[in-house]
Motif scaffolding. Structure first.
Motif, PDB file in Angstrom:
ATOM      1  N   HIS A   1       0.848  -1.201   0.000  1.00 38.90           N
ATOM      2  CA  HIS A   1       0.000   0.000   0.000  1.00 38.90           C
ATOM      3  C   HIS A   1       0.880   1.246   0.000  1.00 38.90           C
ATOM      4  O   HIS A   1       0.907   2.001   0.990  1.00 38.90           O
ATOM      5  CB  HIS A   1      -0.932  -0.012   1.209  1.00 38.90           C
ATOM      6  N   PRO A   2       1.612   1.503  -1.073  1.00 37.95           N
ATOM      7  CA  PRO A   2       2.537   2.652  -1.046  1.00 37.95           C
ATOM      8  C   PRO A   2       1.835   3.997  -0.927  1.00 37.95           C
ATOM      9  O   PRO A   2       2.354   4.903  -0.279  1.00 37.95           O
ATOM     10  CB  PRO A   2       3.278   2.524  -2.381  1.00 37.95           C
ATOM     11  N   MET A   3       0.655   4.149  -1.530  1.00 32.54           N
ATOM     12  CA  MET A   3      -0.043   5.431  -1.444  1.00 32.54           C
ATOM     13  C   MET A   3      -0.522   5.701  -0.023  1.00 32.54           C
ATOM     14  O   MET A   3      -0.408   6.842   0.478  1.00 32.54           O
ATOM     15  CB  MET A   3      -1.215   5.439  -2.412  1.00 32.54           C
ATOM     16  N   ALA A   4      -1.051   4.699   0.656  1.00 28.16           N
ATOM     17  CA  ALA A   4      -1.497   4.894   2.048  1.00 28.16           C
ATOM     18  C   ALA A   4      -0.316   5.206   2.960  1.00 28.16           C
ATOM     19  O   ALA A   4      -0.405   6.066   3.851  1.00 28.16           O
ATOM     20  CB  ALA A   4      -2.222   3.644   2.531  1.00 28.16           C
TER      21      ALA A   4
ATOM     22  N   LEU B   1       2.482   6.672   2.076  1.00 24.25           N
ATOM     23  CA  LEU B   1       2.914   8.036   1.782  1.00 24.25           C
ATOM     24  C   LEU B   1       1.967   9.052   2.401  1.00 24.25           C
ATOM     25  O   LEU B   1       2.402  10.121   2.868  1.00 24.25           O
ATOM     26  CB  LEU B   1       3.006   8.229   0.268  1.00 24.25           C
ATOM     27  N   ALA B   2       0.677   8.741   2.431  1.00 22.80           N
ATOM     28  CA  ALA B   2      -0.290   9.660   3.049  1.00 22.80           C
ATOM     29  C   ALA B   2      -0.021   9.809   4.544  1.00 22.80           C
ATOM     30  O   ALA B   2      -0.054  10.925   5.103  1.00 22.80           O
ATOM     31  CB  ALA B   2      -1.713   9.159   2.806  1.00 22.80           C
ATOM     32  N   VAL B   3       0.263   8.705   5.237  1.00 18.75           N
ATOM     33  CA  VAL B   3       0.578   8.775   6.669  1.00 18.75           C
ATOM     34  C   VAL B   3       1.846   9.589   6.892  1.00 18.75           C
ATOM     35  O   VAL B   3       1.930  10.445   7.798  1.00 18.75           O
ATOM     36  CB  VAL B   3       0.718   7.354   7.248  1.00 18.75           C
ATOM     37  N   MET B   4       2.859   9.345   6.068  1.00 18.25           N
ATOM     38  CA  MET B   4       4.106  10.089   6.206  1.00 18.25           C
ATOM     39  C   MET B   4       3.917  11.574   5.905  1.00 18.25           C
ATOM     40  O   MET B   4       4.558  12.436   6.531  1.00 18.25           O
ATOM     41  CB  MET B   4       5.160   9.500   5.265  1.00 18.25           C
ATOM     42  N   ALA B   5       3.053  11.880   4.929  1.00 22.29           N
ATOM     43  CA  ALA B   5       2.802  13.284   4.614  1.00 22.29           C
ATOM     44  C   ALA B   5       2.167  14.009   5.795  1.00 22.29           C
ATOM     45  O   ALA B   5       2.490  15.181   6.067  1.00 22.29           O
ATOM     46  CB  ALA B   5       1.906  13.381   3.379  1.00 22.29           C
ATOM     47  N   CYS B   6       1.272  13.333   6.516  1.00 18.13           N
ATOM     48  CA  CYS B   6       0.681  13.946   7.712  1.00 18.13           C
ATOM     49  C   CYS B   6       1.749  14.202   8.771  1.00 18.13           C
ATOM     50  O   CYS B   6       1.786  15.280   9.415  1.00 18.13           O
ATOM     51  CB  CYS B   6      -0.413  13.049   8.279  1.00 18.13           C
TER      52      CYS B   6
ATOM     53  N   VAL C   1       1.203  11.944  -9.626  1.00 20.98           N
ATOM     54  CA  VAL C   1       0.565  13.262  -9.448  1.00 20.98           C
ATOM     55  C   VAL C   1      -0.042  13.365  -8.056  1.00 20.98           C
ATOM     56  O   VAL C   1       0.103  14.390  -7.356  1.00 20.98           O
ATOM     57  CB  VAL C   1      -0.495  13.482 -10.535  1.00 20.98           C
ATOM     58  N   TRP C   2      -0.729  12.298  -7.610  1.00 20.77           N
ATOM     59  CA  TRP C   2      -1.275  12.306  -6.255  1.00 20.77           C
ATOM     60  C   TRP C   2      -0.153  12.327  -5.215  1.00 20.77           C
ATOM     61  O   TRP C   2      -0.313  12.936  -4.135  1.00 20.77           O
ATOM     62  CB  TRP C   2      -2.152  11.074  -6.042  1.00 20.77           C
ATOM     63  N   ALA C   3       0.958  11.687  -5.504  1.00 18.87           N
ATOM     64  CA  ALA C   3       2.088  11.720  -4.572  1.00 18.87           C
ATOM     65  C   ALA C   3       2.629  13.146  -4.428  1.00 18.87           C
ATOM     66  O   ALA C   3       2.961  13.582  -3.315  1.00 18.87           O
ATOM     67  CB  ALA C   3       3.185  10.786  -5.062  1.00 18.87           C
ATOM     68  N   LEU C   4       2.707  13.878  -5.539  1.00 13.37           N
ATOM     69  CA  LEU C   4       3.142  15.272  -5.468  1.00 13.37           C
ATOM     70  C   LEU C   4       2.179  16.110  -4.636  1.00 13.37           C
ATOM     71  O   LEU C   4       2.603  16.990  -3.853  1.00 13.37           O
ATOM     72  CB  LEU C   4       3.265  15.841  -6.877  1.00 13.37           C
ATOM     73  N   ALA C   5       0.880  15.813  -4.757  1.00 10.88           N
ATOM     74  CA  ALA C   5      -0.112  16.550  -3.960  1.00 10.88           C
ATOM     75  C   ALA C   5       0.042  16.277  -2.469  1.00 10.88           C
ATOM     76  O   ALA C   5      -0.347  17.118  -1.633  1.00 10.88           O
ATOM     77  CB  ALA C   5      -1.514  16.179  -4.424  1.00 10.88           C
TER      78      ALA C   5
END
Length: 422
Positions: free
Chosen positions: A94-97, A99-104, A139-143
């Motif tokens: 789950h790389p996107m999930a 990355l989302a946790v790390m972004a927070c 693109v979502w990763a950049l966001a």
């Protein structure tokens, strides 16, 4: 004083042995990949523990060297470090999930002024996004990555914002390009492997088809050779038996003809089998029969007791046939006369009519004997008819067989010329 110079010879450079260090490294990497494929949790746990330890070491005090606000509570630093490191366990699934946790966590880190170096661990799930997900995922990763960077640069403007944002974005871009490059390489390698596998399957299929076609060709040749010669020998033997009581001289002639025909058949079989032997370096290869050999063929049939009339209609504008087409005509005439010998019965007569035209060549074989119904349905001796049809098909020709209304049997072969439309 003169000095003699000793000629200097340079030994040729020997190629590097393929059993060197690189080969051992490749074997080790192959074993590691195989182990990871069998137990992915072991590698994920190892990577997670490694980076968690590094993040906690930094949280013990090293984070203050680059922090904008060194007064950030230690408990928050430890919590953020764990938030950066522990999600790595699920980075491949789950790389996107992740990355989302790390972004927070990065948002809290930059807003608070801690600016933890563990935030660069976002490069790992970003790499897996580029490696396994569609390009739109970047693109979502950049966001997710960009807002914490901009927020931290605006909230703590100790230096120009571009010095904080641009280099970090370049680093992330390089990681994404690395993931794309590795993915392209893996896809290319997988494509080569798949192509090699399909080529191997096609090669095996071609070998089997070629072997089947060769077996069919050999069976057809042996059928024509053995079937015809045995039929001639049978006819000669029957005639010699009847002539033995009344005309011993004719019986002796029949025996001589039997010997000649047998020797010719054995010679043809030896040549055919000699070509098939793998250990035969130079097998005897004789020219295949042509239209010029039809007279010899028909003479042998006449000796076996079947009266045969042979007529040729040749137009002056007709071009000579190819060698393969001539062999087809010869074998069809041979098989048709052999069937007449076997099935037409006593008192039968045969006729061979060979016609050449600018568009095609036609050969018609008819007899006055009784029609063998089994031949038309492919029963009994019908394999000979199948062989004739296969030979005709090789040259885009047609073969018609069937009983005549007045009694007897008819075989009609038509072969179009090479320069004429099918």
């Amino acid at each position: 004083m003169t000095t003699e110079e000793t000629p200097h010879t340079t030994e040729p450079t020997r190629p590097t042995s393929p059993t060197g260090l690189s080969r051992h490294v490749q074997r080790l990497l192959a074993r590691l990949r195989a182990f990871d494929a069998r137990r992915p949790w072991a590698w994920d746990t190892t990577v997670t523990l490694l980076w968690t330890t590094a993040a906690l070491v930094d949280a013990s005090g090293g984070w203050r060297n680059i922090a904008r606000d060194p007064t950030v509570p230690v408990w928050l630093v430890v919590t953020l470090s764990l938030a950066f490191a522990l999600p790595l366990y699920w980075r491949r699934r789950h790389p996107m999930a992740v990355l989302a946790v790390m972004a927070c966590a990065a948002m809290v880190s930059d807003v608070s002024g801690a600016f933890l170096q563990a935030g660069y661990l976002q490069m790992i799930p970003l790499f897996h996004l580029a490696l396994t997900r569609p390009p739109l995922a970047l693109v979502w990763a950049l966001a997710l990555i960009l807002p914490p960077l901009v927020t931290g640069a605006v909230r703590h403007p100790q230096e120009s914002w571009d010095q904080r944002v641009v280099p970090t974005l370049w680093a992330y871009a390089l990681v994404a390009l690395l993931g794309i490059a590795v993915r392209s390489r893996k896809d290319y390698t997988a494509g080569l492997v798949d192509r090699a596998r399909r080529l191997e399957i096609e090669r095996d299929q071609e070998v089997r088809l070629a072997a089947a076609a060769e077996r069919t060709r050999i069976a057809r040749e042996m059928h024509d050779i053995i079937g015809h010669n045995l039929s001639v020998i049978t006819g000669l033997a029957d005639g010699g038996r009847y002539a033995a009581t009344k005309n011993p001289e004719r019986a002796a002639q029949a025996l001589d003809a039997i010997g000649t025909t047998s020797r010719e058949a054995l010679g043809e079989l030896r040549r055919l089998l000699g070509v098939l032997r793998d250990d035969e370096a130079e097998a005897a290869r004789a020219p295949q029969p042509t239209l010029a050999d039809l007279n010899t063929l028909i003479t042998g049939v006449r000796k076996a007791g079947l009266p045969v009339r042979f007529d040729v209609h040749d137009e002056p504008t007709a071009q000579p046939l190819l060698a393969g087409a001539q062999l087809t005509v010869y074998r069809v005439v041979q098989e048709a006369l052999t069937n007449t010998l076997k099935h037409a019965g006593a008192g039968a007569q045969a006729r061979v009519l060979l016609t050449f035209t600018p568009k095609d060549v036609r050969v018609e074989i008819t007899d006055t004997g009784k029609a063998a119904a089994g031949l038309d349905q492919g029963q009994g001796q019908g394999q000979g008819l199948t062989g004739m049809r296969e030979r005709a098909a090789l040259y885009d020709g047609t073969l018609e067989t069937g009983p005549l209304p007045t009694g007897g049997w008819r075989v009609m072969l038509r072969l179009p010329r090479e320069d004429s439309p099918s």
